[in-house]
Scaffold this motif. Sequence first.
Motif, PDB file in Angstrom:
ATOM      1  N   GLY A 104      45.679  36.417  36.484  1.00 35.70           N
ATOM      2  CA  GLY A 104      45.099  36.081  37.671  1.00 35.70           C
ATOM      3  C   GLY A 104      45.433  37.112  38.845  1.00 35.70           C
ATOM      4  O   GLY A 104      44.445  37.279  39.540  1.00 35.70           O
ATOM      5  N   VAL A 105      46.578  37.500  38.826  1.00 35.66           N
ATOM      6  CA  VAL A 105      46.727  38.686  39.924  1.00 35.66           C
ATOM      7  C   VAL A 105      45.816  39.887  39.663  1.00 35.66           C
ATOM      8  O   VAL A 105      45.253  40.391  40.902  1.00 35.66           O
ATOM      9  CB  VAL A 105      48.234  39.039  39.854  1.00 35.66           C
ATOM     10  CG1 VAL A 105      48.527  40.420  40.648  1.00 35.66           C
ATOM     11  CG2 VAL A 105      49.250  38.176  40.328  1.00 35.66           C
ATOM     12  N   GLY A 106      45.586  40.311  38.397  1.00 37.20           N
ATOM     13  CA  GLY A 106      44.820  41.383  38.185  1.00 37.20           C
ATOM     14  C   GLY A 106      43.429  41.164  38.653  1.00 37.20           C
ATOM     15  O   GLY A 106      42.790  42.137  38.855  1.00 37.20           O
ATOM     16  N   ILE A 107      43.019  39.826  38.298  1.00 37.64           N
ATOM     17  CA  ILE A 107      41.583  39.672  38.638  1.00 37.64           C
ATOM     18  C   ILE A 107      41.394  39.702  40.134  1.00 37.64           C
ATOM     19  O   ILE A 107      40.311  40.195  40.727  1.00 37.64           O
ATOM     20  CB  ILE A 107      41.302  38.091  38.010  1.00 37.64           C
ATOM     21  CG1 ILE A 107      41.239  38.260  36.631  1.00 37.64           C
ATOM     22  CG2 ILE A 107      39.809  37.788  38.798  1.00 37.64           C
ATOM     23  CD1 ILE A 107      41.248  37.031  35.979  1.00 37.64           C
ATOM     24  N   LEU A 108      42.475  39.224  40.918  1.00 36.14           N
ATOM     25  CA  LEU A 108      42.254  38.999  42.462  1.00 36.14           C
ATOM     26  C   LEU A 108      42.396  40.500  42.767  1.00 36.14           C
ATOM     27  O   LEU A 108      41.511  40.852  43.751  1.00 36.14           O
ATOM     28  CB  LEU A 108      43.432  38.187  42.857  1.00 36.14           C
ATOM     29  CG  LEU A 108      43.380  38.131  44.413  1.00 36.14           C
ATOM     30  CD1 LEU A 108      42.278  36.903  44.892  1.00 36.14           C
ATOM     31  CD2 LEU A 108      44.742  37.322  44.882  1.00 36.14           C
ATOM     32  N   ALA A 109      43.083  41.133  42.128  1.00 41.51           N
ATOM     33  CA  ALA A 109      43.283  42.542  42.816  1.00 41.51           C
ATOM     34  C   ALA A 109      42.151  43.403  42.469  1.00 41.51           C
ATOM     35  O   ALA A 109      41.678  44.315  43.466  1.00 41.51           O
ATOM     36  CB  ALA A 109      44.431  43.375  41.942  1.00 41.51           C
ATOM     37  N   SER A 110      41.226  43.093  41.428  1.00 43.50           N
ATOM     38  CA  SER A 110      40.058  43.836  41.093  1.00 43.50           C
ATOM     39  C   SER A 110      39.091  43.362  42.119  1.00 43.50           C
ATOM     40  O   SER A 110      38.375  44.219  42.577  1.00 43.50           O
ATOM     41  CB  SER A 110      39.644  43.390  39.565  1.00 43.50           C
ATOM     42  OG  SER A 110      40.478  43.638  38.658  1.00 43.50           O
ATOM     43  N   GLY A 111      39.095  42.032  42.333  1.00 37.74           N
ATOM     44  CA  GLY A 111      38.296  41.654  43.416  1.00 37.74           C
ATOM     45  C   GLY A 111      38.197  42.390  44.767  1.00 37.74           C
ATOM     46  O   GLY A 111      37.637  42.579  45.516  1.00 37.74           O
ATOM     47  N   ILE A 112      39.494  42.334  45.213  1.00 39.43           N
ATOM     48  CA  ILE A 112      39.870  42.846  46.616  1.00 39.43           C
ATOM     49  C   ILE A 112      39.628  44.368  46.569  1.00 39.43           C
ATOM     50  O   ILE A 112      38.856  44.992  47.562  1.00 39.43           O
ATOM     51  CB  ILE A 112      41.515  42.617  46.778  1.00 39.43           C
ATOM     52  CG1 ILE A 112      41.539  41.191  47.249  1.00 39.43           C
ATOM     53  CG2 ILE A 112      41.705  43.494  48.285  1.00 39.43           C
ATOM     54  CD1 ILE A 112      42.899  40.800  47.412  1.00 39.43           C
ATOM     55  N   GLY A 113      39.878  44.945  45.532  1.00 38.94           N
ATOM     56  CA  GLY A 113      39.574  46.505  45.382  1.00 38.94           C
ATOM     57  C   GLY A 113      38.180  46.930  45.472  1.00 38.94           C
ATOM     58  O   GLY A 113      37.781  47.679  46.112  1.00 38.94           O
ATOM     59  N   SER A 114      37.396  45.842  44.919  1.00 33.64           N
ATOM     60  CA  SER A 114      35.950  46.132  44.674  1.00 33.64           C
ATOM     61  C   SER A 114      35.427  45.891  46.257  1.00 33.64           C
ATOM     62  O   SER A 114      34.444  46.788  46.550  1.00 33.64           O
ATOM     63  CB  SER A 114      35.462  45.114  43.894  1.00 33.64           C
ATOM     64  OG  SER A 114      35.925  45.277  42.383  1.00 33.64           O
ATOM     65  N   LEU A 115      36.068  44.861  46.770  1.00 37.10           N
ATOM     66  CA  LEU A 115      35.317  44.602  48.138  1.00 37.10           C
ATOM     67  C   LEU A 115      35.643  45.878  49.142  1.00 37.10           C
ATOM     68  O   LEU A 115      34.932  46.081  49.740  1.00 37.10           O
ATOM     69  CB  LEU A 115      35.678  43.239  48.512  1.00 37.10           C
ATOM     70  CG  LEU A 115      35.165  41.907  47.828  1.00 37.10           C
ATOM     71  CD1 LEU A 115      35.626  40.641  48.452  1.00 37.10           C
ATOM     72  CD2 LEU A 115      33.619  41.918  48.270  1.00 37.10           C
TER      73      LEU A 115
END
Lengths: 155, 510
Positions: free
Chosen positions: B108-119
């Motif tokens: 969950g944390v990894g997915i959220l971090a991926s999303g934030i990093g991408s944005l």
Amino acid sequence: MNSKQLDVLCSAIFLVFGGLMLKFSLSIRHIIPTDVGSGYVPIFLSICILVTAGAKLALTLLDKKPPKAAAKSDSDLAGGLGTVGLMLLYVIAFEPVGFLLSSMVYLFAQILLMSNRDNRRPVLFAAISVALPVGIALLFAYVIKMPLPVGILGF
Amino acid sequence: MEMFTTAISNVFNPMCLFLIWGGTMLGIVFGSIPGLSATMAVVLFLPLTFGMEPTMGLALLVGLYMGGISGGLISAILLKIPGTPSSISTVFDGGPMAERGEAGRALGVGILASGIGSLIGIVALIFISPLLAKVCLLFGATEYFAVAVFSLTIIAALSGKDMLKGLLAGLFGLALSMVGMAPVDAMSRFTFGNYQLLSGFDITVLLIGVFAVTDIVQAGINRKHLADGFEKKTYHLKGYGLSMKEFITQIPNFIISSVIGIVIGILPGIGGSTGGLLAYTAEKSRSKHPEKFGTGIIDGVIASETANNAVIGGSMVPLLCMGIPGNTVAAIFLGGLLVHGISPGPLIFQNSGEYVYGIYLALIVSTIFMVIFERLGLPIFTKLLDIPKHILLPIIMVMCCVGAFSSDSRAFDVICVLAFAMIGLLFKTFKLPSTPLIIGFILGPMFEENLRRALMASHGDWTTFVTHPISCVFLVVAVVFCTVTVRKNLKEKRAAEAKGEVFDTAEEEG
């Protein structure tokens, strides 16, 4: 082997590796006069390996502290050798025998080797060993369009 | 404005949205399977886009790229095997978290971090790309050599307690990268008459061998204990496994890691793996509790995943503004742009503005899809942990061999996988850290090529590396970083000895 013996062996292996790398690097031809040459960085690296491995060996031998004893292990040498042996046969057979057949045999044998009496279910293992390679082969052949090796038997 | 309106109507039509969604999902699948990668996903689907309208074709590629990079975290956390090279550093803390029964939270944390990093990466791409592109124009071989030297110094921080062993591992990785045809003059080196070695070793093959197959061999050695403690993993996860308080605490981590990812993405030749590793190291150095890194904390997962996804936006900056690909996937993406008649360069905004804005929008939509659907698919992804190891590990071995074969369609790579697994096993026996080996291998070609080019340009004058200001700054930072790490290491050793504790120098990094 205790930690000191392992470190000595490790340093010795790197000293031999560094020496061999230096020997082969020195024979690399230098063809562009304005360039340092293709042998320059390998020579530099091999010297760095020799110096670092030598330093590690010296520090290990000079260390007066009692070495850390090797942890007691009930590891299974037969299991390890069996796994490596099966993998070796698999990677060698991958192209000449073909992906399907080699994967089916490897999967069944490897799963059987890793299982124990309590969880050994040969029928299930056989079903997985057949279904998975067939699924992967079909995916690669028809979806990804990158056929896997078919081997001498043609499949 | 007209171009932007056209881009909106092109991207926000059902077919294009479906392609972005499909690309993202497929990318996640490719990224999550060890051996398959974002690069492979984009390569395989590139020919499919040839017949499509440019925005749609590029939207599919964007989805594959985004999903492929993020998908790597799934196997990195669930199997402790990085699905893509970008996720190497996610294993360090994601793996231990999954072992503790926190797989869901790590994902969950990894997915959220991926999303934030991408944005954040996309925002950087949109707003500051022209500025960064100008800075990148100042980089030549001298500067790239200095960047490679600086990147190699992270070996010092990743060497655990025995820096000499870390150094030996890093040098061995550099030596492996020397195999094949040399840069500049294409001289063959260390091939011993084997034509298969002319193209050198593939990074995917090395990664699969050292990280995945070594573990399978070890499992064979410990087969008596494979079933020990095996139970079906369950997880409880609310939202993305991060409370608001934790989220606020992690904001600096998100920002710093994103910036590192963006910068690494912009610099050609350095991929998401280096971005993730650098961000992980930076966060570890910045942390008040660096000793906890490697034991399973969210800080490490966030740093790695934020950075490797921020690389995507960063890599698009030189790609669009100068036509210079920041990494392999960007290079393939460049091919896609050219096929669709879009010429990257300073004039791209004038000549093909609607497609550039289309790429921006597709990146944003793909990020949203990735964050939503990767999270929704978690129950399916975590099911991987329920498969008994004696069945799962041989299956992974077959997938690794398929992945190695498909990286270059040659059986030789399959044999190399086993050879690298044996090297990995020797590394574990001698307690040598394997991460410096990978870093050395990745940075080897960049180090050598730019050193030689820089020296050719300066007619053999070594002072060129200190007379160029950017190069000088990178080299000074590298020396400072190394000195600080060595001092920190020695300080810890002395402190341990003063307390009468044993400072085990043969310990591998977390």
